[in-house]
Design an enzyme around this catalytic site. Structure first.
Site, PDB file in Angstrom:
ATOM      1  N   ASP A 128      -6.225  -5.855  44.133  1.00  0.00           N
ATOM      2  CA  ASP A 128      -5.312  -6.104  43.034  1.00  0.00           C
ATOM      3  C   ASP A 128      -6.338  -6.307  41.537  1.00  0.00           C
ATOM      4  O   ASP A 128      -7.421  -6.563  41.628  1.00  0.00           O
ATOM      5  CB  ASP A 128      -4.653  -7.201  43.003  1.00  0.00           C
ATOM      6  N   HIS A 273      -9.316  -8.814  45.318  1.00  0.00           N
ATOM      7  CA  HIS A 273      -9.258  -8.559  43.853  1.00  0.00           C
ATOM      8  C   HIS A 273     -10.640  -7.703  43.593  1.00  0.00           C
ATOM      9  O   HIS A 273     -11.705  -8.051  44.003  1.00  0.00           O
ATOM     10  CB  HIS A 273      -9.182  -9.787  43.024  1.00  0.00           C
TER      11      HIS A 273
END
Ligand code: ZN
Length: 338
Positions: A128, A273
């Site tokens: 993400d 991430h």
């Protein structure tokens, strides 16, 4: 005496009466306070439940770190409840009931996922908050080296800034999903603002890779009825996750690796991430995560493949499905917590 009697008759009874009245008053007040206290406690518990319901999909992310208690990420089978835990409160606070009804309706059509098929030895790695000019190329290099396909939930304005990285993500066979334009808590926004956050991002991604995204991950994993309705109306499948390493807290590469390896299971959707901060520990841990899970027999798949492998296939089109959408006008948005 007479005066005393009179005093007694006049004052004593009154004094006695006053004492009795005060005692009664104190007892009555105590009882009322006790009742009020119980009522307040119940209401507080209910309100907390509402908050938990409204933010039950909350991710462990830096900005909302204090709201992570309701994250499903540490649960082995984090499927959302089929019925609302708020039924008793629904006459007063109908919003969470609607939220869970929506989630259940979407789940029944595979349009809202925490996990893939729990009976298949496959895992989806998801990244993400990118693309990030420094870390995304490193993540892509590791994925390429090990022949792994993953899924990237991109922030729209980052896509606009670094389109070549998104092109490479897609060209490498990875899935590119929508993670809003600027990463706000969408549950705090109006329907129009939510629409703008999602549509601008889908437009940006489509402009870069030529394909409109079909998968959407709300920032922080936070949804409310408005967010779910909007995503559904836009034909997007909402993807949360089942496991994460809280890599955004930079706990150290070994901690990230051990957390993921201990949580990963059949059909897991793992959140990591590639943007939003220092992701060097995530990058450093990725080879061990991939090789160890492969040794355990897991196959890495994109979320698109994971959706295809669900026991009940999703609809062939991405058209909106029917979900309860009567949103109370004064419905509370998901709270970011204390
Ligand atoms: Zn995010």
């Amino acid at each position: 005496m007479g005066l005393e009697n009179i005093d007694g008759e006049v004052y004593f009874p009154r004094r006695a009466g006053a004492k009795i009245s005060r005692t009664s008053l104190v007892i009555t007040l105590c009882a009322i306070l006790g009742l009020l206290g119980s009522l307040m406690l119940t209401m507080t518990e209910n309100y907390n439940s509402v908050q938990q319901s409204a933010t039950a999909i909350t991710a462990n992310t830096p900005e909302l770190a204090t709201t992570s208690t309701t994250s499903p990420t540490n649960k082995a089978t984090p499927a959302a409840p089929k019925s609302s835990p708020m039924n008793l409160q629904s006459p007063i606070l109908p919003f969470p009931t609607l939220l869970w009804e929506q989630i259940a309706a979407l789940q029944s059509h595979n349009r809202f996922l925490y996990t893939g098929n729990r009976y298949l030895r496959e895992i989806a790695l998801t990244f993400d908050d990118g693309p990030n000019p420094y870390y995304t190329p490193q993540v892509l290099a590791v994925l390429q080296r090990y022949g792994v396909k993953a899924s990237f939930f991109c922030i729209g304005r980052q896509v606009a800034s670094y389109p070549d990285l998104v092109k490479q993500e897609y060209a490498d066979g990875n899935l590119v999903g929508n993670h809003s334009w600027s990463h706000p808590n969408l549950a705090l926004l109006s329907s129009d603002e939510i629409d703008s956050q999602i549509n601008l991002t889908s437009n940006a991604i489509q402009q870069v890779i030529g394909v409109r995204p079909t998968l959407f991950r709300p920032p922080y994993g936070v949804v409310n009825a408005r967010v779910l309705s909007k995503a559904n109306l836009l034909g997007l499948t909402t993807i949360i996750w089942s496991d994460e390493a809280r890599d955004w807290t930079t706990p150290g590469t070994s901690v990230i690796v051990s957390r993921i390896l201990s949580l990963a299971g059949d059909g897991a959707i793992i959140l990591m991430h590639d943007g939003g901060g220092d992701r060097s520990q995530t990058v450093a841990g990725l080879p061990t995560i991939i090789t160890t899970l492969r040794l355990r027999g897991y196959q890495f798949v994109t979320l698109q493949q994971m959706l295809k492998d669900l026991p009940k296939r999703p609809a062939s089109t991405q058209a909106p499905i029917f979900v309860p959408t009567t949103i109370p006008s004064a419905s509370p948005a998901a709270s970011p917590g204390p």
